[in-house]
Write a protein that holds these residues in place. Sequence first.
Motif, PDB file in Angstrom:
ATOM      1  N   ARG A 181       0.837  -1.203   0.000  1.00  0.00           N
ATOM      2  CA  ARG A 181       0.000   0.000   0.000  1.00  0.00           C
ATOM      3  C   ARG A 181       0.867   1.246   0.000  1.00  0.00           C
ATOM      4  NH1 ARG A 181      -3.058  -2.758  -1.798  1.00  0.00           N
ATOM      5  NH2 ARG A 181      -4.277  -4.274  -0.689  1.00  0.00           N
ATOM      6  N   PRO A 182       0.344   2.330  -0.543  1.00  0.00           N
ATOM      7  CA  PRO A 182       1.090   3.596  -0.520  1.00  0.00           C
ATOM      8  C   PRO A 182       0.994   4.273   0.845  1.00  0.00           C
ATOM      9  CG  PRO A 182      -0.974   3.875  -1.695  1.00  0.00           C
ATOM     10  CD  PRO A 182      -0.871   2.423  -1.346  1.00  0.00           C
ATOM     11  N   ILE A 183       2.030   5.021   1.183  1.00  0.00           N
ATOM     12  CA  ILE A 183       1.991   5.874   2.371  1.00  0.00           C
ATOM     13  C   ILE A 183       2.312   7.296   1.921  1.00  0.00           C
ATOM     14  CG2 ILE A 183       2.553   4.075   4.047  1.00  0.00           C
ATOM     15  CD1 ILE A 183       5.453   5.082   4.039  1.00  0.00           C
ATOM     16  N   SER A 184       1.821   8.254   2.642  1.00  0.00           N
ATOM     17  CA  SER A 184       2.059   9.658   2.313  1.00  0.00           C
ATOM     18  C   SER A 184       3.485  10.047   2.646  1.00  0.00           C
ATOM     19  CB  SER A 184       1.106  10.555   3.098  1.00  0.00           C
ATOM     20  OG  SER A 184      -0.209  10.287   2.728  1.00  0.00           O
ATOM     21  N   THR A 185       3.992  11.025   1.904  1.00  0.00           N
ATOM     22  CA  THR A 185       5.311  11.589   2.184  1.00  0.00           C
ATOM     23  C   THR A 185       5.120  13.004   2.713  1.00  0.00           C
ATOM     24  OG1 THR A 185       5.565  12.550  -0.008  1.00  0.00           O
ATOM     25  CG2 THR A 185       6.300  10.280   0.257  1.00  0.00           C
ATOM     26  N   ASN A 186       6.223  13.684   2.963  1.00  0.00           N
ATOM     27  CA  ASN A 186       6.127  15.074   3.401  1.00  0.00           C
ATOM     28  C   ASN A 186       5.998  16.031   2.214  1.00  0.00           C
ATOM     29  OD1 ASN A 186       8.718  14.959   2.432  1.00  0.00           O
ATOM     30  ND2 ASN A 186       9.711  15.439   4.364  1.00  0.00           N
ATOM     31  N   VAL A 187       5.774  15.487   1.004  1.00  0.00           N
ATOM     32  CA  VAL A 187       5.516  16.271  -0.197  1.00  0.00           C
ATOM     33  C   VAL A 187       4.082  16.002  -0.627  1.00  0.00           C
ATOM     34  CG1 VAL A 187       6.142  16.615  -2.613  1.00  0.00           C
ATOM     35  CG2 VAL A 187       7.924  16.195  -0.917  1.00  0.00           C
ATOM     36  N   SER A 188       3.307  17.038  -0.735  1.00  0.00           N
ATOM     37  CA  SER A 188       1.904  16.898  -1.104  1.00  0.00           C
ATOM     38  C   SER A 188       1.753  16.220  -2.461  1.00  0.00           C
ATOM     39  CB  SER A 188       1.254  18.282  -1.143  1.00  0.00           C
ATOM     40  OG  SER A 188      -0.069  18.183  -1.561  1.00  0.00           O
ATOM     41  N   GLY A 189       0.911  15.191  -2.533  1.00  0.00           N
ATOM     42  CA  GLY A 189       0.624  14.499  -3.784  1.00  0.00           C
ATOM     43  C   GLY A 189       1.599  13.398  -4.143  1.00  0.00           C
ATOM     44  N   LEU A 190       2.612  13.156  -3.322  1.00  0.00           N
ATOM     45  CA  LEU A 190       3.600  12.111  -3.594  1.00  0.00           C
ATOM     46  C   LEU A 190       3.471  11.011  -2.552  1.00  0.00           C
ATOM     47  CD1 LEU A 190       6.063  11.105  -5.210  1.00  0.00           C
ATOM     48  CD2 LEU A 190       7.483  12.411  -3.616  1.00  0.00           C
ATOM     49  N   ASP A 191       3.189   9.807  -3.005  1.00  0.00           N
ATOM     50  CA  ASP A 191       3.118   8.638  -2.134  1.00  0.00           C
ATOM     51  C   ASP A 191       4.228   7.673  -2.513  1.00  0.00           C
ATOM     52  OD1 ASP A 191       0.819   9.686  -1.022  1.00  0.00           O
ATOM     53  OD2 ASP A 191      -0.523   8.454  -2.231  1.00  0.00           O
ATOM     54  N   VAL A 192       4.689   6.891  -1.537  1.00  0.00           N
ATOM     55  CA  VAL A 192       5.668   5.838  -1.781  1.00  0.00           C
ATOM     56  C   VAL A 192       5.152   4.552  -1.154  1.00  0.00           C
ATOM     57  CG1 VAL A 192       7.657   7.396  -1.919  1.00  0.00           C
ATOM     58  CG2 VAL A 192       7.032   6.408   0.274  1.00  0.00           C
ATOM     59  N   CYS A 193       5.801   3.455  -1.457  1.00  0.00           N
ATOM     60  CA  CYS A 193       5.418   2.155  -0.922  1.00  0.00           C
ATOM     61  C   CYS A 193       5.582   2.131   0.595  1.00  0.00           C
ATOM     62  CB  CYS A 193       6.288   1.082  -1.568  1.00  0.00           C
ATOM     63  SG  CYS A 193       5.987  -0.580  -0.941  1.00  0.00           S
ATOM     64  N   GLU A 194       4.728   1.394   1.252  1.00  0.00           N
ATOM     65  CA  GLU A 194       4.783   1.282   2.711  1.00  0.00           C
ATOM     66  C   GLU A 194       6.095   0.697   3.222  1.00  0.00           C
ATOM     67  OE1 GLU A 194       1.737  -1.431   4.062  1.00  0.00           O
ATOM     68  OE2 GLU A 194       2.167  -2.799   2.416  1.00  0.00           O
ATOM     69  N   LEU A 195       6.860   0.060   2.345  1.00  0.00           N
ATOM     70  CA  LEU A 195       8.149  -0.506   2.737  1.00  0.00           C
ATOM     71  C   LEU A 195       9.264   0.531   2.765  1.00  0.00           C
ATOM     72  CD1 LEU A 195       8.063  -3.835   0.698  1.00  0.00           C
ATOM     73  CD2 LEU A 195       7.427  -3.451   3.089  1.00  0.00           C
ATOM     74  N   MET A 196       8.949   1.777   2.401  1.00  0.00           N
ATOM     75  CA  MET A 196       9.978   2.818   2.333  1.00  0.00           C
ATOM     76  C   MET A 196       9.637   4.020   3.221  1.00  0.00           C
ATOM     77  SD  MET A 196      11.306   2.615  -1.569  1.00  0.00           S
ATOM     78  CE  MET A 196       9.907   3.119  -2.507  1.00  0.00           C
ATOM     79  N   PRO A 197       9.491   3.816   4.519  1.00  0.00           N
ATOM     80  CA  PRO A 197       9.140   4.943   5.396  1.00  0.00           C
ATOM     81  C   PRO A 197      10.215   6.022   5.474  1.00  0.00           C
ATOM     82  CG  PRO A 197       9.682   3.024   6.704  1.00  0.00           C
ATOM     83  CD  PRO A 197       9.623   2.563   5.270  1.00  0.00           C
ATOM     84  N   LEU A 198      11.485   5.654   5.334  1.00  0.00           N
ATOM     85  CA  LEU A 198      12.543   6.672   5.358  1.00  0.00           C
ATOM     86  C   LEU A 198      12.507   7.523   4.091  1.00  0.00           C
ATOM     87  CD1 LEU A 198      15.498   4.652   6.919  1.00  0.00           C
ATOM     88  CD2 LEU A 198      13.922   6.246   8.041  1.00  0.00           C
ATOM     89  N   HIS A 199      12.150   6.921   2.953  1.00  0.00           N
ATOM     90  CA  HIS A 199      11.973   7.701   1.726  1.00  0.00           C
ATOM     91  C   HIS A 199      10.830   8.704   1.907  1.00  0.00           C
ATOM     92  CE1 HIS A 199      14.534   4.728  -0.185  1.00  0.00           C
ATOM     93  NE2 HIS A 199      14.579   5.502  -1.256  1.00  0.00           N
ATOM     94  N   ALA A 200       9.793   8.296   2.605  1.00  0.00           N
ATOM     95  CA  ALA A 200       8.652   9.180   2.840  1.00  0.00           C
ATOM     96  C   ALA A 200       9.066  10.403   3.658  1.00  0.00           C
ATOM     97  CB  ALA A 200       7.533   8.422   3.547  1.00  0.00           C
ATOM     98  N   LYS A 201       9.948  10.208   4.623  1.00  0.00           N
ATOM     99  CA  LYS A 201      10.400  11.327   5.454  1.00  0.00           C
ATOM    100  C   LYS A 201      11.323  12.284   4.716  1.00  0.00           C
ATOM    101  CE  LYS A 201      10.202   8.814   9.801  1.00  0.00           C
ATOM    102  NZ  LYS A 201      10.985   8.244  10.910  1.00  0.00           N
ATOM    103  N   LEU A 202      12.039  11.767   3.704  1.00  0.00           N
ATOM    104  CA  LEU A 202      13.031  12.572   2.990  1.00  0.00           C
ATOM    105  C   LEU A 202      12.569  13.023   1.608  1.00  0.00           C
ATOM    106  CD1 LEU A 202      16.186  10.453   3.857  1.00  0.00           C
ATOM    107  CD2 LEU A 202      15.487  12.622   4.874  1.00  0.00           C
ATOM    108  N   ALA A 203      11.307  12.901   1.302  1.00  0.00           N
ATOM    109  CA  ALA A 203      10.805  13.190  -0.046  1.00  0.00           C
ATOM    110  C   ALA A 203      11.077  14.620  -0.497  1.00  0.00           C
ATOM    111  CB  ALA A 203       9.316  12.886  -0.123  1.00  0.00           C
ATOM    112  N   HIS A 204      11.184  15.541   0.421  1.00  0.00           N
ATOM    113  CA  HIS A 204      11.465  16.935   0.042  1.00  0.00           C
ATOM    114  C   HIS A 204      12.909  17.123  -0.431  1.00  0.00           C
ATOM    115  CE1 HIS A 204      12.866  16.626   4.169  1.00  0.00           C
ATOM    116  NE2 HIS A 204      13.540  17.755   3.995  1.00  0.00           N
ATOM    117  N   LYS A 205      13.749  16.086  -0.317  1.00  0.00           N
ATOM    118  CA  LYS A 205      15.159  16.199  -0.689  1.00  0.00           C
ATOM    119  C   LYS A 205      15.511  15.472  -1.982  1.00  0.00           C
ATOM    120  CE  LYS A 205      16.906  16.884   3.927  1.00  0.00           C
ATOM    121  NZ  LYS A 205      17.994  16.578   4.844  1.00  0.00           N
ATOM    122  N   TYR A 206      14.552  14.801  -2.614  1.00  0.00           N
ATOM    123  CA  TYR A 206      14.880  14.113  -3.859  1.00  0.00           C
ATOM    124  C   TYR A 206      13.887  14.440  -4.960  1.00  0.00           C
ATOM    125  CZ  TYR A 206      11.558  10.495  -2.189  1.00  0.00           C
ATOM    126  OH  TYR A 206      10.468   9.821  -1.716  1.00  0.00           O
TER     127      TYR A 206
END
Length: 66
Positions: free
Chosen positions: A14-39
């Motif tokens: 399932r997708p999880i929200s990131t700290n960037v509006s409108g961008l979701d990542v896989c639930e297996l990548m919680p650290l990517h979700a926290k750093l989404a504003h940097k990539y």
Amino acid sequence: MKPDAPSDYRGDFRPISTNVSGLDVCELMPLHAKLAHKYNIIRSVHHGFADHGGGHKKFLTGRDPR
């Protein structure tokens, strides 16, 4: 990911929200979700090679393959 697709197509994750509006990542990548504003997300790549291997090598290394 295709969270709105029928279960035959969407897969187990399932997708999880990131700290960037409108961008979701896989639930297996919680650290990517926290750093989404940097990539950045690259959605397409173009190359002039007649095969995927040559384009893949150019994309990953920045050099033309031999």
